[in-house]
Enzyme design. Structure first.
Site, short mmCIF file in Angstrom:
data_model
loop_
_atom_site.label_atom_id
_atom_site.label_comp_id
_atom_site.label_asym_id
_atom_site.label_seq_id
_atom_site.Cartn_x
_atom_site.Cartn_y
_atom_site.Cartn_z
CG ASP A 226 4.26 -20.76 37.73
OD1 ASP A 226 3.55 -21.60 38.48
OD2 ASP A 226 4.22 -19.33 38.16
CG ASP A 381 -3.85 -16.31 40.25
OD1 ASP A 381 -3.04 -16.89 40.84
OD2 ASP A 381 -4.52 -16.87 39.25
O1 1PR Z 1 -7.15 -19.63 35.45
O2 1PR Z 1 -7.65 -21.85 35.97
O3 1PR Z 1 -6.37 -21.51 33.82
O4 1PR Z 1 -5.39 -21.55 35.82
C1 1PR Z 1 -4.30 -20.82 35.70
C2 1PR Z 1 -3.15 -21.00 36.87
O5 1PR Z 1 -2.01 -20.41 36.27
C3 1PR Z 1 -3.53 -20.34 38.01
O6 1PR Z 1 -3.37 -20.97 39.26
C4 1PR Z 1 -2.49 -19.19 38.07
O7 1PR Z 1 -2.37 -18.72 39.57
C5 1PR Z 1 -1.28 -19.57 37.36
N1 1PR Z 1 -0.79 -18.46 36.60
C6 1PR Z 1 -1.30 -17.63 35.40
N2 1PR Z 1 -0.43 -16.81 35.03
C7 1PR Z 1 0.67 -16.99 35.82
C8 1PR Z 1 1.95 -16.26 35.75
O8 1PR Z 1 2.71 -16.14 36.65
N3 1PR Z 1 1.83 -15.29 34.85
N4 1PR Z 1 1.16 -18.56 37.89
C9 1PR Z 1 0.32 -17.86 36.58
C10 1PR Z 1 0.94 -18.06 38.85
C11 1PR Z 1 1.76 -18.38 40.82
C12 1PR Z 1 2.40 -19.19 42.08
C13 1PR Z 1 4.11 -19.10 42.09
C14 1PR Z 1 4.06 -18.44 43.31
C15 1PR Z 1 5.47 -18.80 43.98
N5 1PR Z 1 2.03 -18.87 39.60
O9 1PR Z 1 1.98 -20.41 41.94
O10 1PR Z 1 4.45 -20.17 41.89
O11 1PR Z 1 3.81 -17.07 43.27
O12 1PR Z 1 6.53 -17.84 43.22
P1 1PR Z 1 7.65 -17.32 43.99
O13 1PR Z 1 8.11 -18.60 45.11
O14 1PR Z 1 8.77 -17.33 42.99
O15 1PR Z 1 7.33 -16.12 44.39
P2 1PR Z 1 -6.79 -21.33 35.39
#
Ligand code: 1PR
Length: 525
Positions: A226, A381
Site C-alpha cells: 500500500d 473493500d
Molecule cells: O478506489 O480504485 O482508487 O483504489 C484504491 C485502492 O487502495 C483499493 O484497492 C483499496 O483496497 C486500497 N486502499 C485504500 N485505502 C486503503 C487503506 O488501507 N487505508 N488499502 C487501502 C487496502 C488492503 C489490502 C491489504 C490487505 C492485507 N489495502 O490490499 O494489503 O488487507 O493486509 P494485511 O496482510 O496486513 O492484513 P481506488
C-alpha cells in the site's frame, strides 16, 4: 542486437527490460523492412487475437513476418504470438492468423477451474531443445483464456505441453522458430534463462527425446504494497489497521516501494501488487512518482506487477479529459501487467444494477477490450454488516460462525469506496458477479474487518464470493502466520493469497509460507 516487434498494445516493457538485463540491446521494428533485417526477432503478443492481427495488417508486418518465419530464421513468440502462428482463434472468429501451424486456438473448457488460467504451472518437454539448457523443471508464469491443443496435425511443432483441466500446448518449436504460451519475462530466473538461451544459442535446432507427465497450477503468494505520500511528501509503503494507516497522527512508514518490491521478488513472491491508496482523491497521472516506481521496479522484478488506485476517468485542472483507458495505458506502458480497480468498479456496478445493461463505457469494459480480461483486477473493500435475519436485507447474506455484537447470526458484506471511508448499497457478491460480466479477469478480495489484524483470512467471505464467480479470486486481509495460508487454500477455492503487514514487518518470510504450503501438499512455485 535483438529486434523487438511491439505493435503498441500492452506491456512489452518487461520483455524489453528482461532482454536488456541479459546484456543485449533492443532494436524496435519501426517499418516492415526491419523484420527482414532482424538477426533475432522477439515477438511478445499482447491484447486480443483479433486486435493483434488487425495491428499487424495495419502496420504492413504480416508479409515480412511470414517470409521471416518461413525462412526458418530465429524467432521467439510469446503468449498471443504463439497463438498467432495457428490458423485462427475462437477469441476473434473470422480473423485469419498466420497459419504457420495447422489448427484453431480455442477457449479453455474446464468447468471446475477458473478462466483465465493465471499463475505458475509446469511444462512437460515433448522434445529436446537448446531453449531448455539449464532448465530444472521450475514452474513458469501463464496468463490466458485461450489455448492450442496438441493433435496429429501439429505434433511436429509441439515442444511442451501443460495441464490445466485439459492438456494444452505450452510451447512450440521447429528449427529456429519457437514460441511460448507462458511468459519467460515474468517467470523469474527460470524464465530469464529460457530467454537467454534463445538470445544466445548458436543453433536452436530441436530434436527427439521428450518426457511424459502432468503438471499442476500452483497457488500464488502475493506481496502487497500500500503506497501513499506521507506528510513529509515522500512516497512510502504504509500499512493500515482496518484501513487506518496513521499511528499517533503520522502515516506509518514501512519502507521504500522499489526496494521492498525487489526484496519480495528475491524472496520468492509470485506476484507483487502496488495499491496507491489515496488514488481515489489524487489524480494518478499527475502522480509521476507512482509511474516511476513501476518503471524502476520492472527493471529488476521479473514476476507480474499489478497497480491499483485511481483507475477512473478524470478531468485535470486545465480541463483536459482522460479516459480510464488513458490512465490504465500509462500504467501498462510503465511496466504494470494488470490494473486493479476499486471505487470506480462500485460506481459502475451501481449503474449496471439500475438498468441491467452494459454501456461499453465503464473502465472495466474499456480496459478489458483493449488489454484483455486478465489485465483487469477488481479490488473489493467489503465490511461485514450483521443482521438478525436474512429478511432484513435484500443483500446476499451468510449464516456466520462468528455472530455479531448483539448475537446476530447473519451478515452480508457491504462494498465501500474511497479506501473504506464510504459504504454503498452494493454487496461483495453483486460486485464480483457484475464485474465478471463486464469483463474483469480476477478479484482481489480484501476485508476491512480483517485488514491488519493478523487473525486469519475471512474464510466465509472468500467462499461466498468465489462460489459466485468463475474468475480467479485472490484472498486478502488478515494473514498473521503461515497456517493462515494453508487454511485459506484448504477451505476455499481461492487461487492466490495476498499479505502485507507480516511481510513488511519481517514477521513471516515468503519462503516460510512456501515451505509450509509444500509440507501440506499444496502446490507452490
Ligand atoms: O478506489 O480504485 O482508487 O483504489 C484504491 C485502492 O487502495 C483499493 O484497492 C483499496 O483496497 C486500497 N486502499 C485504500 N485505502 C486503503 C487503506 O488501507 N487505508 N488499502 C487501502 C487496502 C488492503 C489490502 C491489504 C490487505 C492485507 N489495502 O490490499 O494489503 O488487507 O493486509 P494485511 O496482510 O496486513 O492484513 P481506488
Amino acid at each position: 542486437m535483438i529486434t523487438l516487434l511491439d505493435y503498441g498494445a500492452g506491456n512489452v516493457r518487461s520483455v524489453r527490460n528482461a532482454i536488456r538485463k541479459l546484456g543485449y540491446e533492443v532494436k524496435d521494428v519501426a517499418r516492415p523492412e526491419d523484420i527482414l533485417a532482424a538477426e533475432r526477432l522477439v515477438f511478445p503478443g499482447v491484447g486480443s487475437y483479433g486486435n493483434a492481427v488487425h495491428r499487424l495488417h495495419e502496420l504492413g508486418f504480416i508479409d515480412p513476418l511470414l517470409e521471416y518465419i518461413r525462412a526458418d530464421r530465429p524467432f521467439l513468440g510469446i503468449c498471443v504470438a504463439l497463438q498467432l502462428l495457428f490458423e485462427g482463434s475462437e477469441e476473434s472468429l473470422g480473423v485469419t492468423g498466420l497459419g504457420i501451424i495447422p489448427g484453431q486456438v480455442k477457449r479453455f473448457v474446464t468447468p471446475d477451474l477458473s478462466v483465465p488460467q493465471i499463475g505458475w504451472n509446469g511444462i512437460v518437454r515433448r522434445k529436446s531443445s537448446p531453449l531448455f539448457t539449464g532448465y530444472n523443471g521450475e514452474k513458469l508464469y501463464f496468463v490466458h483464456s485461450f489455448r492450442a491443443m496438441p493433435d496429429d496435425t501439429n505434433k511436429d511443432w509441439v515442444l511442451s505441453t501443460t495441464n490445466y483441466g485439459e492438456e494444452f500446448i505450452s510451447s512450440v518449436q521447429k528449427g529456429n522458430v519457437a514460441a511460448t504460451q507462458f511468459h519467460p519475462e515474468k517467470s523469474g530466473e527460470a524464465g530469464l534463462n529460457i530467454l537467454k538461451n534463445f538470445l544466445s544459442a548458436s543453433s536452436l535446432q530441436d530434436s527427439e527425446g521428450g518426457e511424459s507427465g502432468e503438471t499442476h497450477l500452483a497457488k500464488r503468494v502475493i506481496a502487497c504494497l500500500d503506497v501513499r505520500t506521507n506528510d513529509a511528501g515522500d512516497l512510502v509503503v504504509t500499512k493500515g489497521d482496518q484501513y487506518d494507516v496513521r499511528d499517533e497522527g503520522e502515516v506509518r512508514n514501512l519502507g521504500k516501494p522499489v526496494e521492498l518490491a525487489g526484496r519480495y521478488f528475491a524472496e520468492g513472491a509470485d506476484e507483487i501488487t502496488f495499491l496507491n491508496i489515496t488514488g481515489f482523491r489524487d489524480f494518478p497521472m499527475k502522480d509521476q512518482p507512482m509511474l516511476e516506481v513501476l518503471q524502476r521496479t520492472s527493471e529488476q522484478v521479473f514476476v507480474p506487477l499489478t497497480i491499483g488506485g485511481g483507475i477512473r476517468e478524470f478531468t485535470d485542472s486545465e480541463g483536459k479529459y482522460y479516459t480510464s483507458l488513458d490512465v490504465a495505458s500509462e500504467y501498462f506502458r510503465s511496466g504494470a501487467d494488470k490494473v486493479s480497480i476499486g471505487s470506480d468498479a462500485v460506481y459502475t456496478v451501481e449503474e449496471y444494477l439500475k438498468t441491467g445493461e452494459k454501456t461499453g463505457k465503464s473502465s472495466i469494459e474499456q480496459i478489458s477490450i483493449v488489454y484483455g480480461a486478465q489485465a483487469v483486477v477488481i479490488s473489493i473493500d467489503p465490511r461485514r454488516v450483521y443482521v438478525k435475519s436474512p429478511d432484513e436485507t435484500q443483500h446476499a447474506t451468510i449464516k456466520t460462525a462468528f455472530p455479531g455484537p448483539d448475537g446476530e447470526q447473519y451478515c452480508w458484506y457491504q462494498c465501500t469506496v474511497k479506501g473504506g471511508r464510504e459504504g454503498r448499497d452494493v454487496d461483495a457478491v453483486q460486485l464480483a458477479t457484475v464485474c465478471e460480466k463486464l469483463g474483469a479477469g480476477e478479484i482481489l478480495l480484501n476485508c476491512i474487518d480483517k485488514d491488519g489484524t493478523n487473525s486469519g483470512f475471512d474464510i466465509e467471505l472468500i467462499n461466498q464470493v468465489s462460489q459466485a464467480v468463475s474468475i480467479p479470486v485472490i484472498a486478502s486481509s488478515g494473514a498473521g502466520k503461515v497456517e493462515h495460508f494453508s487454511e485459506v487454500f484448504a477451505k476455499t477455492s481461492a487461487e492466490a493469497a495476498l499479505a502485507a503487514g507480516i511481510f513488511h514487518r519481517q514477521e513471516v518470510p515468503i519462503s516460510a509460507v512456501k515451505e509450509h504450503l509444500k509440507s501440506k501438499n499444496i502446490e507452490t512455485r
